[in-house]
Design a protein around this motif. Sequence first.
Motif: not given
Length: 146
Positions: A126-135
Amino acid sequence: MSIELKPPSSDDWVPTLEDTPFARVGGEEAVHALAEAFYDVMDAEEPALAHVHELDAQGKVNRGTRERFGMFLVGWLGGPQHYSATHGHPRLRMRHGHVPVDLSMRDAWLRCMHKAMDRQGITGGLRRFLEDRFAHTANFLRNTEG
């Protein structure tokens, strides 16, 4: 307030219509807590970024901004579309067009969000997914060189 996150079933989690980032984060209360943590970090650690927002009498990012961003995040993560129902389409580039967003501002925004996710205990797939979307979104909003 303690928020319990739904642990990912595997470390390589990807969202589905039944298993959204909104659900993984923990629903509306948890998403609003993430938004609050984001602005708390911004107020404390990124004053230049905080000052491009409307501030309250104490010099903190104001309540209205925090609530709008929380509503936006709820919908953006796959939850109820309260933001769009209240404010219309987000039109992120248009709404941020009056603010010069360069690499420095983008990176400050991402630092705030990463620390907010730390505070909310968001990890794993989840963290990796969100970091990618936010970036991706933060980079999309850049409108100034540098």
